[in-house]
Design an enzyme around this catalytic site. Structure first.
Site, short mmCIF file in Angstrom:
data_model
loop_
_atom_site.label_atom_id
_atom_site.label_comp_id
_atom_site.label_asym_id
_atom_site.label_seq_id
_atom_site.Cartn_x
_atom_site.Cartn_y
_atom_site.Cartn_z
N LYS A 23 -45.61 43.29 -55.13
CA LYS A 23 -45.18 42.08 -54.42
C LYS A 23 -46.26 41.61 -53.45
O LYS A 23 -46.60 40.42 -53.41
CB LYS A 23 -43.87 42.37 -53.68
N ARG A 93 -39.44 43.59 -46.58
CA ARG A 93 -39.05 44.01 -47.93
C ARG A 93 -40.00 45.07 -48.47
O ARG A 93 -41.20 45.04 -48.20
CB ARG A 93 -39.14 42.84 -48.91
N GLY A 102 -34.04 46.57 -56.77
CA GLY A 102 -32.80 47.03 -56.14
C GLY A 102 -32.80 48.48 -55.69
O GLY A 102 -31.80 48.98 -55.19
N MET A 104 -34.85 49.96 -53.40
CA MET A 104 -35.18 50.22 -51.99
C MET A 104 -34.57 49.14 -51.11
O MET A 104 -33.84 48.29 -51.59
CB MET A 104 -36.68 50.32 -51.84
N ARG A 337 -43.49 37.91 -60.04
CA ARG A 337 -43.86 39.18 -60.69
C ARG A 337 -43.69 39.02 -62.19
O ARG A 337 -42.99 38.09 -62.63
CB ARG A 337 -42.99 40.33 -60.18
N HIS A 455 -32.16 72.13 -78.56
CA HIS A 455 -31.89 71.91 -79.98
C HIS A 455 -31.19 70.57 -80.21
O HIS A 455 -31.57 69.78 -81.06
CB HIS A 455 -31.05 73.07 -80.50
N SER A 764 -52.38 71.91 -85.34
CA SER A 764 -51.36 70.97 -84.85
C SER A 764 -50.76 71.57 -83.59
O SER A 764 -50.24 72.69 -83.61
CB SER A 764 -50.29 70.75 -85.91
N CYS A 831 -47.50 67.95 -82.85
CA CYS A 831 -46.17 67.75 -83.42
C CYS A 831 -45.07 68.15 -82.47
O CYS A 831 -43.91 68.16 -82.82
CB CYS A 831 -46.04 68.45 -84.76
N TYR A 851 -54.15 62.59 -84.86
CA TYR A 851 -52.83 62.00 -85.02
C TYR A 851 -51.80 62.62 -84.08
O TYR A 851 -52.01 63.71 -83.56
CB TYR A 851 -52.34 62.12 -86.48
C1 PEP Z 1 -43.53 72.96 -80.76
O1 PEP Z 1 -43.37 74.09 -80.34
O2 PEP Z 1 -44.04 72.06 -80.10
C2 PEP Z 1 -43.08 72.62 -82.12
C3 PEP Z 1 -43.35 71.45 -82.63
O3 PEP Z 1 -42.33 73.52 -82.78
P1 PEP Z 1 -40.79 73.83 -82.50
O4 PEP Z 1 -40.28 72.76 -81.58
O5 PEP Z 1 -40.12 73.82 -83.81
O6 PEP Z 1 -40.84 75.15 -81.87
#
Ligand code: PEP
Ligand code: MG
Length: 877
Positions: A23, A93, A102, A104, A337, A455, A764, A831, A851
């Site tokens: 701001k 402000r 909203g 603060m 803004r 999980h 990975s 991953c 990747y």
């Molecule tokens: C990890 O540990 O980041 C992974 C991709 O394998 P998992 O979550 O299956 O343990």
């Protein structure tokens, strides 16, 4: 020279956002552009940080600087703060680097006291206005600065209205308001033991301090965590001369967007109210008029307004959200803004601004918050419907989307009721892999325990199912089939609704709407793909998920968790048979049964991926996860396996581990039981040969070994893979290339990555386990104590959701460097769940990874985040 903590608007500009807040920097920029704004100054974010460093006190040097700058503001405005003539009134402000609407505090009409209120009354000839402003100020100051609840003042106001026999505030006369001011001050004194401060300078310093304090209020903390805003940024404070939209019929206030924030349409969208202050417009007590009306009332002001809106949009190259006030015919802008907008509007605005030549594609790419794309990919609640329902609990926004249904307390129940045509929400203490079918059947999943990589969260994100995890205030009694929240009991007949994007749990049924994906989405994502250099793969375990991910633009699979396939009803039995087998021969017999199932899964996945790369990871979780836990199920399994319950219990006891996450899992399983790796290799290789033959493709399957911490582990498992694969290829007379790589998810693997790289075709990063093992935090249990870490500012963010770049990030960097030092072209991916988190994607781009791989529904998010990373730090020549 000592540090400067206070800047007049005329001393700053838009580039000083970090110091002046969004701001403040924009007010400075507007001053430079010659836009009419009420003058003022900004106390910097550094002053806020200093306040916290100095044990929450504002030091004398900062106070002095505020006073000196106030003197300058008096000079500029020709008014006197607390003066007996022409008194200067200001607003105070907050204004952080990123807007936190909203979250603060704000104080208006500061500078009023028993004397100045009289002067204002006289000078404006409007006593009612003067006393109305004063009573509002007392209430705001008491609330924000002194923490006396606003409701107490509202009650006094309410009593007065009853006494006077009126309904609306506006029906109170000047005399009434004078009386109200006396009552407010008396109440203030009764609570504080001292008079309402009459010295405007004291009012000012107290208010600035209160805004600093509000940076740390609970709602601001929650907002920051949700929006990746670190607490170290601090907030600036803007002190600005008040202008009044409630001075009569030639005054007014309004809000404006340079384009429609809901649809993105290129048309100024503004509303205003004559004879009103800004808060009246927002409060919705009177219905504001569309801005086009102003053209009839004050054509000149209207034209000036339109000109300024266009100037600001052209200047900032983005849709602007502005507040304005007309004071006795003179137009002022109070702030501008970049406007918040729906995802649909964001896409349309970005695409159209490129077409208009207002921004480049690269600039357009930076205009969209990647996380916002989520809302385009999942059903959402009807906003009006949602407002009618109460939030009964809040958990982690584990997987976005909206879900509504009756409560089911077990996976089995969810499955059965779903099959009977009911919409259910699966509510569990926590979920285990056994619950998978119930999770698929449910509209949404609510768990009491578990974090972002629990999980339930991982599986739900993979399926694109809505999930709220770790809602600790919910008490679940799975036996009695009840859920209790704040003393209210809910049963299987009750509806609840989950918002997976906010973590909110609502009582009752809320209708959902299917998201519309407009043509701008495709155009925009096409630009993201043109720009980015980081590739985006997906984590998918089924042909269905893989096909979904391809639709969302996945360029391959970075992780297939093979274990997930074994939980299906028709597979769990041979899997259990394999686990309880006490001899290699018995194990091989069970594996024989699993082989055709795995092979057909892999074929399905290869086909769904249409020839793109597919990484298949070998069995990873501790084996006991596949075994039943309930006595009844154990009995049933013993009968099926033709062994006694005692024998089966013996096996279960043998498999019990004190710390299964650090136990017999990952490559350790293949080392103990090489026949498992043999079966999985056979399934991967045979499926690839067959699909290549059938489709005329040349798939190169990538076999990935989990949880390697020592090169010899990889060497051992790889030798089994090679021996098996090469024999099959020879036997079939096929031509097939395949790769064998490893997950890097143990700190030891990172620091010995040069040795491991000699044996690996690719790495990975499993950043879920790497985070778990770097911190020593259990990924399933950390949610229970991390909340204390956030409260105590030890961490700002969940390291399982957003990569800890300073710590875990260093392990990644070490592994990249060491790995590539022996193999320059070593393919590197991620991953873990962080592969779909924008700030983590940015880190992976900056560190040269090839990747990222994430759940299907996060693929578009990762594509955009990767493009943004490229724009910020180009890797392409
Ligand atoms: C990890 O540990 O980041 C992974 C991709 O394998 P998992 O979550 O299956 O343990
Ligand atoms: Mg892992």
């Amino acid at each position: 020279m000592s540090k400067k903590y206070v800047y007049l608007f005329s001393e700053g500009d838009a580039t000083m956002k970090n110091l002046l807040g969004g701001k403040g920097a924009n007010l400075a920029e507007m001053t430079n552009l010659g836009i009419p704004i009420p003058m003022g100054f900004t106390v910097t974010t550094e002053a806020c940080n200093k306040y916290y460093d100095d044990n929450k006190t504002i030091t004398q040097d900062v106070i002095d600087e505020i006073h000196t700058t106030m003197n300058k503001l008096e000079e500029i405005s020709g008014k006197e703060f607390g003066g007996e003539k022409n008194p200067l009134l200001v607003s105070v402000r907050s204004g952080a680097r990123a807007s936190m609407p909203g979250m603060m505090d704000t104080i208006l009409n500061l500078g009023l006291n028993d004397k100045t209120v009289e002067v204002v009354a006289k000078e404006t000839g409007n006593e009612r206005f003067a006393y109305d402003s004063y009573r509002r100020f007392i209430m705001m100051f008491a609330d924000v600065v002194m923490e006396i609840a606003k409701q107490d003042f509202e009650e006094i106001l309410h009593e007065m209205k009853e006494e006077k026999g009126v309904e609306l505030d506006t029906q109170l006369t000047a005399e009434d308001l004078k009386e109200l001011v006396v009552k407010f001050k008396e109440f203030y004194k009764s609570r504080k033991g001292e008079d309402f401060p009459q010295d405007p300078r004291e009012q000012l310093i107290e208010s600035v301090t209160a805004v600093f304090r509000s940076w740390d209020n609970p709602r601001a903390n929650v907002y920051r965590r949700m929006n990746d805003i670190p607490s170290s940024w601090g907030t600036a404070v803007n002190v600005q001369e008040m202008v009044f939209g409630n001075k009569g019929d030639t005054s007014g206030s309004g809000v404006a967007f340079s384009r429609n924030p809901a649809t993105g349409e290129k048309k100024i969208f503004a509303e205003y109210l004559m004879n009103a202050q800004g808060e009246d417009v927002v409060a919705g007590i009177r219905t504001p008029s569309p801005i086009e009306e102003l053209d009839k009332q004050m054509p000149e002001t209207y034209r000036e307004f339109i000109d300024i809106v266009n100037t600001l949009e052209n200047h900032y190259h983005d849709m602007q959200d502005m507040e304005f006030t007309i004071e006795e015919g003179k137009l002022y802008f109070l702030q501008t803004r970049n406007g918040k907008r729906t995802a649909q509007a964001a896409l349309r605005i970005a695409v159209e601004m490129v077409e208009e030549g207002l921004v480049t594609k690269e600039q357009a790419i930076l205009m969209m918050d990647p996380k916002q794309l989520d809302t385009l990919l999942h059903p959402a609640f009807d906003t009006a419907e949602m407002a009618k329902h109460d939030v009964i609990a809040t958990g982690l926004p584990a997987s976005p989307g909206a879900a509504t249904g009756k409560i089911a307390f077990s996976a089995q129940e969810a499955k059965e009721r779903h099959e009977a045509g009911e919409n259910v929400i699966l509510v569990r203490q926590e979920t285990s892999p056994e619950d998978i079918e119930g999770m698929i059947a449910a509209e949404g999943i609510l768990t009491v325990r578990g974090g972002m990589t629990s999980h339930a969260a991982v599986v739900a994100r993979g399926m694109g199912a809505c999930c709220v995890a770790g809602a600790g205030s919910v008490k679940v009694d799975e036996k009695k089939k009840t859920m209790t929240v704040n003393g209210k009991v809910y049963s299987s007949d009750d509806y609840i609704s989950l918002d997976g994007s906010t973590g909110n749990v609502y009582a009752g049924k809320i209708e959902t709407v299917e998201p519309e994906i407009s043509g701008h989405f495709g155009t925009f994502m096409g630009w993201a793909d043109e720009i980015r250099s980081l590739k985006v793969r997906t984590n998918a375990d089924t042909p269905h998920d893989a096909a979904q991910a391809v639709k969302f633009g996945a360029e391959g699979i970075g992780l297939t968790r093979t274990e997930h396939m074994f939980f299906a009803e028709d597979r769990i039995f041979p899997m259990r048979q394999m686990i309880v087998a006490r001899t290699e021969e018995a194990r091989r017999t069970a594996l024989e049964k699993l082989l055709p199932m795995q092979k057909s899964d892999f074929k399905g996945i290869y086909e769904a991926m249409e020839g793109h790369a597919v990484t298949i990871r070998f069995l990873d979780p501790p084996l006991h996860e596949f075994l039943p836990t309930q006595a009844k199920e154990i009995e049933e399994l013993a009968t099926e396996l033709k062994i006694s319950v005692d024998e089966l219990n013996g096996v279960i006891t043998d498999l019990h581990e004190f710390n299964p996450m650090m136990g017999h899992r990952g490559c350790r399983l293949a080392i103990s039981y090489p026949e498992i790796a043999e079966m999985q290799t056979r399934a991967v290789i045979e499926a690839a040969i067959e699909v290549n033959e059938e489709m005329g493709w040349s798939i190169v399957p990538e076999i990935m070994i989990p949880l390697v911490g020592e090169v010899n582990e990889l060497k051992f498992v790889k030798s089994i893979v090679k021996k098996t694969a090469d024999a099959i290829i020879a036997e079939r007379g096929a031509k097939l290339t395949y790769l064998v790589g490893t997950m890097i998810e143990i700190p030891r693997a990172c620091v010995t990555a040069d040795e491991i790289a000699k044996e690996a075709d690719f790495f990975s990063f499993g950043t879920n386990d790497l985070t778990q093992m770097s911190f020593g935090f259990s990924r399933d249990d950390a949610g229970t104590f991390l909340k204390h870490y956030y409260e105590k500012k030890i961490y700002d963010f969940d390291p399982f959701a957003k990569l800890d770049q300073t710590g875990v990030g260093q392990f990644v960097q070490i592994a990249v460097e060491k790995g590539r030092s022996v193999k320059e072209t070593l393919k590197l991916g991620v991953c873990g769940e962080h592969g779909g988190d924008p700030s983590s994607v940015n880190f992976f781009h900056d560190n040269g990874l090839d990747y990222v791989s994430c759940s299907p529904y996060r693929v578009p998010v990762a594509r955009l985040a990767a493009a943004q990373a490229e724009v910020r730090n180009p890797r392409k020549k």
